[in-house]
Design an enzyme around this catalytic site. Structure first.
Site: not given
Length: 155
Positions: A90, A133, A136
């Protein structure tokens, strides 16, 4: 627009659930910031919280001319029963990687830059990237899902 600083693990923006986008026009600059920022680093995906903006926007670009996605308000609508483990890294936790189990295939829906609703079906690396993603946007980092973590060393 501009290259933004990528925030690192522990930053408040990475812990929050991001807000839905009401009008795609309000995030045009943000999308360009994500594109500009990702172009300067070695990575394939960047979510808005990683540049300290808690909006539900993701940019993915494999750099192969084919796999480039802007995802606005993405939602996972289906996952395969089959899972597999692989290593993830990441941009918000550099020099580390972790072994994460994820579904092998995924279906998501999201708005694109034009505000059109798109459905994407993906497998393997692209599916993993979508899920990483989207995590997140939920305030989740891969370290929260990792079975094992490793610190990388430079050659």
């Amino acid at each position: 627009m501009a290259v933004k600083k990528i925030v690192q693990i522990g930053h408040e923006a990475l812990k929050k659930v991001s807000e839905p986008v009401k009008d795609v026009n309000e995030v045009k600059g943000l999308i360009q910031d994500l594109k500009d920022t990702l172009a300067t680093v070695e990575g394939i995906g960047l979510a808005a919280p990683q540049i300290a903006v808690n909006k539900r926007v993701v940019y993915i670009n494999f750099g192969d001319g084919e796999n480039e996605y802007v995802l606005i308000n993405p939602e996972v609508t289906g996952v395969s029963k089959e899972t597999y483990e692989d290593y993830e890294g990441c941009l918000s936790y550099v020099m580390h990687e972790g072994l994460v189990e994820r579904p092998r295939a995924v279906r998501i829906q999201a708005l694109n830059e034009k505000g059109e609703l798109k459905v994407y079906e993906a497998q393997d690396l692209l599916a993993r990237c979508f899920l990483h993603e989207i995590d997140h946007l939920e305030g989740i980092m891969y370290v929260d899902r990792a079975k094992e973590m490793y610190e990388l060393v430079e050659k």
